[in-house]
Design a protein around this motif. Structure first.
Motif, PDB file in Angstrom:
ATOM      1  N   PHE A   1       3.715   3.806  11.546  1.00 41.55           N
ATOM      2  CA  PHE A   1       3.997   4.119  12.818  1.00 41.55           C
ATOM      3  C   PHE A   1       5.383   4.525  13.108  1.00 41.55           C
ATOM      4  O   PHE A   1       6.263   4.262  12.386  1.00 41.55           O
ATOM      5  CB  PHE A   1       3.702   2.839  14.018  1.00 41.55           C
ATOM      6  N   ASN A   2       5.836   5.241  14.161  1.00 44.52           N
ATOM      7  CA  ASN A   2       7.020   5.457  14.780  1.00 44.52           C
ATOM      8  C   ASN A   2       7.392   4.552  15.887  1.00 44.52           C
ATOM      9  O   ASN A   2       6.447   3.612  16.073  1.00 44.52           O
ATOM     10  CB  ASN A   2       7.257   6.942  15.121  1.00 44.52           C
ATOM     11  N   LEU A   3       8.636   4.511  16.376  1.00 42.82           N
ATOM     12  CA  LEU A   3       9.124   3.466  17.429  1.00 42.82           C
ATOM     13  C   LEU A   3       8.097   3.839  18.695  1.00 42.82           C
ATOM     14  O   LEU A   3       8.209   3.000  19.513  1.00 42.82           O
ATOM     15  CB  LEU A   3      10.687   3.715  17.882  1.00 42.82           C
ATOM     16  N   GLN A   4       7.624   5.094  19.027  1.00 41.78           N
ATOM     17  CA  GLN A   4       6.707   5.229  20.171  1.00 41.78           C
ATOM     18  C   GLN A   4       5.405   4.589  19.795  1.00 41.78           C
ATOM     19  O   GLN A   4       4.566   4.540  20.832  1.00 41.78           O
ATOM     20  CB  GLN A   4       6.762   6.874  20.420  1.00 41.78           C
ATOM     21  N   GLY A   5       5.022   4.065  18.694  1.00 36.23           N
ATOM     22  CA  GLY A   5       3.690   3.352  18.289  1.00 36.23           C
ATOM     23  C   GLY A   5       2.795   4.545  18.140  1.00 36.23           C
ATOM     24  O   GLY A   5       1.371   4.315  17.951  1.00 36.23           O
ATOM     25  N   SER A   6       2.929   5.794  17.615  1.00 40.26           N
ATOM     26  CA  SER A   6       2.141   6.703  17.353  1.00 40.26           C
ATOM     27  C   SER A   6       1.707   6.523  15.764  1.00 40.26           C
ATOM     28  O   SER A   6       2.744   6.493  15.055  1.00 40.26           O
ATOM     29  CB  SER A   6       2.719   8.265  17.222  1.00 40.26           C
ATOM     30  N   CYS A   7       0.500   6.495  15.276  1.00 36.25           N
ATOM     31  CA  CYS A   7       0.282   6.106  13.961  1.00 36.25           C
ATOM     32  C   CYS A   7       0.273   7.531  13.146  1.00 36.25           C
ATOM     33  O   CYS A   7      -0.344   8.712  13.549  1.00 36.25           O
ATOM     34  CB  CYS A   7      -1.288   5.770  13.970  1.00 36.25           C
ATOM     35  N   LEU A   8       1.407   7.513  12.144  1.00 33.12           N
ATOM     36  CA  LEU A   8       1.617   8.692  11.511  1.00 33.12           C
ATOM     37  C   LEU A   8       0.851   9.055  10.302  1.00 33.12           C
ATOM     38  O   LEU A   8       0.522  10.072   9.594  1.00 33.12           O
ATOM     39  CB  LEU A   8       3.038   8.863  11.281  1.00 33.12           C
ATOM     40  N   LYS A   9       0.351   7.935   9.792  1.00 33.60           N
ATOM     41  CA  LYS A   9      -0.195   7.929   8.385  1.00 33.60           C
ATOM     42  C   LYS A   9      -1.082   6.625   8.175  1.00 33.60           C
ATOM     43  O   LYS A   9      -0.717   5.575   8.565  1.00 33.60           O
ATOM     44  CB  LYS A   9       0.703   7.990   7.313  1.00 33.60           C
ATOM     45  N   THR A  10      -2.225   6.539   7.346  1.00 33.70           N
ATOM     46  CA  THR A  10      -3.189   5.686   7.199  1.00 33.70           C
ATOM     47  C   THR A  10      -3.386   5.452   5.554  1.00 33.70           C
ATOM     48  O   THR A  10      -3.825   6.384   4.781  1.00 33.70           O
ATOM     49  CB  THR A  10      -4.347   5.371   8.041  1.00 33.70           C
ATOM     50  N   ILE A  11      -3.236   4.602   4.643  1.00 36.71           N
ATOM     51  CA  ILE A  11      -3.552   4.617   3.318  1.00 36.71           C
ATOM     52  C   ILE A  11      -4.705   3.681   3.266  1.00 36.71           C
ATOM     53  O   ILE A  11      -4.340   2.402   3.727  1.00 36.71           O
ATOM     54  CB  ILE A  11      -2.076   4.199   2.690  1.00 36.71           C
ATOM     55  N   ILE A  12      -5.513   3.913   2.508  1.00 37.63           N
ATOM     56  CA  ILE A  12      -6.731   3.117   2.130  1.00 37.63           C
ATOM     57  C   ILE A  12      -6.350   2.313   0.914  1.00 37.63           C
ATOM     58  O   ILE A  12      -6.173   3.162   0.024  1.00 37.63           O
ATOM     59  CB  ILE A  12      -7.972   3.898   2.040  1.00 37.63           C
ATOM     60  N   THR A  13      -6.535   1.200   0.964  1.00 37.50           N
ATOM     61  CA  THR A  13      -6.145   0.251  -0.182  1.00 37.50           C
ATOM     62  C   THR A  13      -7.181  -0.131  -0.870  1.00 37.50           C
ATOM     63  O   THR A  13      -8.501   0.160  -0.498  1.00 37.50           O
ATOM     64  CB  THR A  13      -5.282  -0.907   0.292  1.00 37.50           C
ATOM     65  N   SER A  14      -7.055  -0.638  -2.114  1.00 35.55           N
ATOM     66  CA  SER A  14      -8.322  -1.200  -2.825  1.00 35.55           C
ATOM     67  C   SER A  14      -8.572  -2.745  -2.706  1.00 35.55           C
ATOM     68  O   SER A  14      -9.108  -3.168  -3.665  1.00 35.55           O
ATOM     69  CB  SER A  14      -7.944  -0.676  -4.301  1.00 35.55           C
ATOM     70  N   CYS A  15      -8.046  -3.092  -1.749  1.00 38.54           N
ATOM     71  CA  CYS A  15      -8.031  -4.624  -1.588  1.00 38.54           C
ATOM     72  C   CYS A  15      -9.267  -5.293  -1.244  1.00 38.54           C
ATOM     73  O   CYS A  15      -9.589  -6.438  -1.028  1.00 38.54           O
ATOM     74  CB  CYS A  15      -6.838  -5.026  -0.789  1.00 38.54           C
ATOM     75  N   GLY A  16      -9.926  -4.392  -0.539  1.00 39.38           N
ATOM     76  CA  GLY A  16     -11.267  -4.823   0.117  1.00 39.38           C
ATOM     77  C   GLY A  16     -10.991  -5.448   1.584  1.00 39.38           C
ATOM     78  O   GLY A  16     -11.433  -4.775   2.602  1.00 39.38           O
ATOM     79  N   THR A  17     -10.213  -6.472   1.605  1.00 38.27           N
ATOM     80  CA  THR A  17     -10.034  -7.077   3.100  1.00 38.27           C
ATOM     81  C   THR A  17      -8.609  -6.562   3.598  1.00 38.27           C
ATOM     82  O   THR A  17      -8.359  -5.973   4.302  1.00 38.27           O
ATOM     83  CB  THR A  17     -10.169  -8.656   3.055  1.00 38.27           C
ATOM     84  N   TRP A  18      -7.556  -6.972   2.915  1.00 45.47           N
ATOM     85  CA  TRP A  18      -5.919  -6.785   3.406  1.00 45.47           C
ATOM     86  C   TRP A  18      -5.253  -6.948   2.084  1.00 45.47           C
ATOM     87  O   TRP A  18      -5.561  -7.849   1.219  1.00 45.47           O
ATOM     88  CB  TRP A  18      -5.790  -7.619   4.561  1.00 45.47           C
ATOM     89  N   PRO A  19      -4.160  -5.949   2.445  1.00 46.35           N
ATOM     90  CA  PRO A  19      -2.999  -6.469   1.229  1.00 46.35           C
ATOM     91  C   PRO A  19      -2.324  -7.660   1.413  1.00 46.35           C
ATOM     92  O   PRO A  19      -2.360  -7.954   2.624  1.00 46.35           O
ATOM     93  CB  PRO A  19      -1.999  -5.285   1.449  1.00 46.35           C
ATOM     94  N   ALA A  20      -1.694  -8.420   0.550  1.00 46.41           N
ATOM     95  CA  ALA A  20      -1.520  -9.517   0.987  1.00 46.41           C
ATOM     96  C   ALA A  20      -0.044  -9.387   1.285  1.00 46.41           C
ATOM     97  O   ALA A  20       0.673  -9.983   2.402  1.00 46.41           O
ATOM     98  CB  ALA A  20      -1.181 -10.550  -0.648  1.00 46.41           C
ATOM     99  N   ASP A  21       0.870  -8.467   1.117  1.00 48.86           N
ATOM    100  CA  ASP A  21       2.083  -8.056   1.537  1.00 48.86           C
ATOM    101  C   ASP A  21       2.453  -6.673   1.231  1.00 48.86           C
ATOM    102  O   ASP A  21       1.850  -5.988   0.417  1.00 48.86           O
ATOM    103  CB  ASP A  21       3.241  -9.078   1.003  1.00 48.86           C
ATOM    104  N   ILE A  22       3.523  -6.083   1.972  1.00 47.90           N
ATOM    105  CA  ILE A  22       4.100  -4.497   1.759  1.00 47.90           C
ATOM    106  C   ILE A  22       5.463  -4.744   1.650  1.00 47.90           C
ATOM    107  O   ILE A  22       6.216  -5.728   2.246  1.00 47.90           O
ATOM    108  CB  ILE A  22       3.604  -3.829   2.797  1.00 47.90           C
ATOM    109  N   ALA A  23       6.078  -3.884   1.038  1.00 46.11           N
ATOM    110  CA  ALA A  23       7.605  -3.812   0.938  1.00 46.11           C
ATOM    111  C   ALA A  23       7.817  -2.349   0.371  1.00 46.11           C
ATOM    112  O   ALA A  23       7.420  -1.740  -0.375  1.00 46.11           O
ATOM    113  CB  ALA A  23       8.285  -4.794  -0.153  1.00 46.11           C
ATOM    114  N   TRP A  24       9.116  -2.028   0.852  1.00 44.73           N
ATOM    115  CA  TRP A  24       9.757  -0.692   0.165  1.00 44.73           C
ATOM    116  C   TRP A  24      10.807  -0.943  -1.013  1.00 44.73           C
ATOM    117  O   TRP A  24      11.617  -1.754  -0.963  1.00 44.73           O
ATOM    118  CB  TRP A  24      10.491  -0.053   1.376  1.00 44.73           C
TER     119      TRP A  24
END
Length: 556
Positions: A326-349
Motif C-alpha cells: 500500500f501507499n500512505l493514501q491506502g491504495s493497494c499497489l501490488k498483491t503477491i500470492i504466497t505458497s503458505c496456504g493460510t498466512w506468512p508468519a512474518d515479512i521483512a525487507w
C-alpha cells in the motif's frame, strides 16, 4: 633493641624512646609510656591533652586539628558552612546562629553512605563491568571468526572466478582452433584445385607446341583451341581471421562485478546505560495525547504484520495467504500470492531491497525477486516464525521444533547460520514453548528483543546472546487483562515499543527495560504488528479490524 628484629618489637614511647607504650595523647597524636605523661603535658601547657589508654585510642575517632584554633580538635560540624569546627569556633561570631552536628554523627552517616557505595560497587557496578568485559571478549572471538569467514568467502569467490575464466578461455581456444581448421581446409582445397588447373594448362601448352612443331597435317588440323577451357578463373576466397573483441574495464567495474566490501563504521552509543539512574526520555517529549496521522483498511480478515520501506511501500500480510503493498493514501499497489496456504508468519525487507517472508508449512524462508518466488533458506527439523533484518545486514529468525516445545533465535549471514540464542547462563530456555509466535526486533544498541506472547514477557539479550532483562508489564498497571505482547519494534532513541493486544495499547520501554509510557486512545483495537516510519511515527496493524494506523507519539 635489635634493629633487624625491630618490626617484631613492642611499640616504644616517642618521648623517652625506651619504655613500652601504654598511653596515647589523642590531641598531639603521640605514643607515651606511663612515666612520660606528666612531662608531655608540662611541655605543652596550652593544649587540652586527651590522654587515652592504647586500647581505647585504637577504638576512638581521630579528629582533625582546627585551622583557626590549632590547639583544638574539630569535634563538631557546621552545617551552614559545611566544614568541621572546634568548640571555640561554635562560640565565635563567624558561626553565630549556625546549626552544628556532632562530628561522630556526621562520621557515622558518612560511613553508612560509603558502606552503601561500596556495596553498590561490589554488587552492581563491578558485575556490570565484568559482564561488559566478557561481552567484549566474546565479540573479539566472534570478530576473528567472522573475518576468517569473510576472507574465505573472498578467496573461494576468486577461485570460482578463476575457474570460470579458465573455462571461458578454454572454450574460446577450442572455437579459434575449429575456425582455423575450417579456413585452412578451404584454402588448401582451393589451392589443390588451382594446381590441378595449372597442370592441365601446362598439358594443353605441350599439346599445342607438339602440333606446331609437327609436319603432320592431320595432327595440326585435330589440335583444338583450349583457351576457352581456362579463361574462367577460379573464384577468389576471401578469408578473414576471427576478431576477438575486448572491452576496456576499470578497476572499479571489476570490483563491482566481483563483489566489494561494505565497511560499517565503529559506532558509540549516544545514550549508554546509567546504573541506578537509567537514561530516560523526559515525559514532556511524549505527546500527552498521541495523534492519529492517518489510517486505511487492508481488507485482511486477520492482519498480523506490517513492514515500512517508504511512503509508497507499506507491506502487510494476514490470514488470506497474500502479501499486499500500500501507499500512505491506502491504495493497494501490488498483491503477491504466497505458497503458505493460510498466512506468512512474518515479512521483512533485506538490505538489497528484496522482500523476505517465512513459510512455516514449507519450512523455508522465501525471497521475492523479479519473477517467481524462490526458496532462500530451507530448514530440516525446525519451522521458521518471525524474522528481523539487522543493521549489519544479518537476519534474525525465530525457529520452533515440530512439537512447538522448543524455540530458539538464529542469526544468519546470507544463508549461513552464524549464531544460536536459546538458553541463559544457567542453561534454562530463554523463550517459552507452545507457540511459534515470537515477534523479534533489534535495538540500536544491538540488543535482540523478543516478544513472547505465550509467556507474557519481553526477553532481551545482548548481541552476544547473553541475557539482559525481562519485562512482564507495568507493575502499577490497571489493565483488565494480563500482558500479552505481540508485535515489537524499536525507534531512533533505542526505545522498545510492544503491542499489548488484549489491553488495546502500546508499551514503551527504555533500553534497560524500564517502563516509560503508554500509547493508548486513537481507538486502538487489538494492535499486533508494529514498525516505525522515517518520520518517527508508529505504524500499527490491528489484528481483527484489518486497519493500518499511523500514530505520532513523540515530539520530533
Amino acid at each position: 633493641m635489635n634493629p633487624p628484629y625491630a618490626a617484631q618489637d613492642a611499640a616504644r614511647c616517642q618521648i623517652c624512646e625506651t619504655a613500652v607504650v601504654h598511653m596515647h595523647c589523642h590531641s598531639c597524636e603521640v605514643n607515651l609510656c606511663m612515666a612520660c605523661i606528666g612531662n608531655h603535658v608540662t611541655l605543652n601547657p596550652r593544649t587540652e591533652h586527651q590522654v587515652l589508654g592504647l586500647d581505647l585510642h585504637k577504638s576512638s575517632l581521630t579528629f582533625t586539628k582546627c585551622c583557626t584554633h590549632p590547639n583544638q580538635c574539630c569535634q563538631f560540624y557546621c552545617k551552614e558552612c559545611d566544614i568541621p569546627v572546634c568548640s571555640k569556633c561554635i562560640s565565635s561570631e563567624k558561626h553565630s546562629r549556625h546549626l552544628f552536628l556532632q562530628m561522630c554523627q556526621v562520621f557515622e552517616s558518612r560511613k553508612s553512605t560509603i558502606e552503601k557505595d561500596t556495596k553498590a560497587l561490589e554488587d552492581v557496578v563491578c558485575p556490570k563491568y565484568e559482564n561488559i568485559a566478557q561481552d567484549i571478549e566474546n565479540e573479539l572471538k566472534n570478530l576473528e571468526s567472522e573475518f576468517k569467514r569473510i576472507t574465505t568467502m573472498v578467496f573461494e569467490h576468486g577461485k570460482e572466478w578463476h575457474r570460470r575464466i579458465d573455462l571461458l578461455v578454454s572454450r574460446l581456444k577450442t572455437e579459434i582452433n575449429a575456425i582455423r581448421e575450417n579456413q585452412i581446409y578451404a584454402l588448401r582445397k582451393q589451392l589443390s584445385h588451382v594446381k590441378n588447373k595449372i597442370i592441365a594448362i601446362n598439358d594443353a601448352i605441350d599439346e599445342n607446341n607438339g602440333a606446331l612443331s609437327s609436319k603432320e597435317v592431320i595432327r595440326t588440323l585435330d589440335c583444338k583451341i583450349k583457351f576457352t577451357n581456362f579463361n574462367q578463373l577460379p573464384p577468389a576466397l576471401y578469408i578473414q581471421s576471427p576478431i576477438f573483441s575486448t572491452r576496456s574495464i576499470t578497476d572499479e567495474e571489476v570490483s563491482q562485478l566481483f563483489g566489494s566490501l561494505k565497511t560499517l563504521p565503529i559506532t558509540v552509543q549516544k545514550e549508554s546505560e546509567t546504573l541506578n539512574d537509567p537514561t530516560k526520555l523526559s515525559p514532556t517529549q511524549f505527546l500527552e495525547e498521541p495523534e492519529l496521522v492517518s489510517s486505511f483498511y487492508t481488507s485482511f480478515q486477520k492482519l498480523c504484520n506490517v513492514e515500512y520501506k517508504n511512503a509508497e511501500n507499506i507491506w502487510t500480510s494476514g490470514k488470506d495467504g497474500t502479501i499486499k503493498k500500500f501507499n500512505l493514501q491506502g491504495s493497494c499497489l501490488k498483491t503477491i500470492i504466497t505458497s503458505c496456504g493460510t498466512w506468512p508468519a512474518d515479512i521483512a525487507w533485506n538490505h538489497t531491497g528484496e522482500l523476505l517472508y517465512s513459510d512455516s508449512v514449507a519450512r523455508s524462508l522465501k525471497i521475492v525477486k523479479r519473477g517467481p518466488v524462490k526458496n532462500w533458506i530451507k530448514f530440516k527439523f525446525w519451522k521458521p516464525g518471525n524474522i528481523c533484518v539487522c543493521f549489519s545486514g544479518d537476519l534474525l529468525v525465530t525457529l520452533c521444533n515440530d512439537e512447538e516445545t522448543q524455540v530458539k533465535v538464529v542469526r544468519y549471514s546470507g544463508p549461513t547460520e552464524k549464531q544460536t540464542i536459546q538458553f541463559d547462563e544457567e542453561g534454562k530456555p530463554l523463550y517459552s514453548g507452545n507457540s511459534k509466535i515470537k515477534y523479534i526486533s533489534e535495538n540500536r544498541n544491538l540488543d535482540v528483543c523478543v516478544a513472547d506472547s505465550h509467556a507474557g514477557v519481553i526477553v532481551v539479550v545482548n548481541q552476544a546472546g547473553r541475557f539482559r532483562f525481562r519485562y512482564t508489564g507495568h507493575p502499577n498497571s490497571s489493565k483488565a487483562k494480563p500482558f500479552k505482547p505481540y508485535g515489537i519494534t524499536t525507534d531512533s532513541w533505542s526505545q522498545i515499543l510492544t503491542s499489548d493486544s488484549d489491553n488495546h495499547c502500546i508499551h514503551i520501554l527504555d533500553q534497560t527495560g524500564q517502563f516509560l509510557h503508554y500509547i493508548k486512545n486513537c481507538h486502538l483495537q487489538n494492535p499486533h504488528g508494529l514498525c516505525v516510519d522515517d518520520r518517527f511515527n508508529l505504524i500499527v496493524a490491528e489484528y481483527y479490524s484489518g486497519m493500518i494506523k499511523i500514530i505520532k507519539y513523540i515530539h520530533k
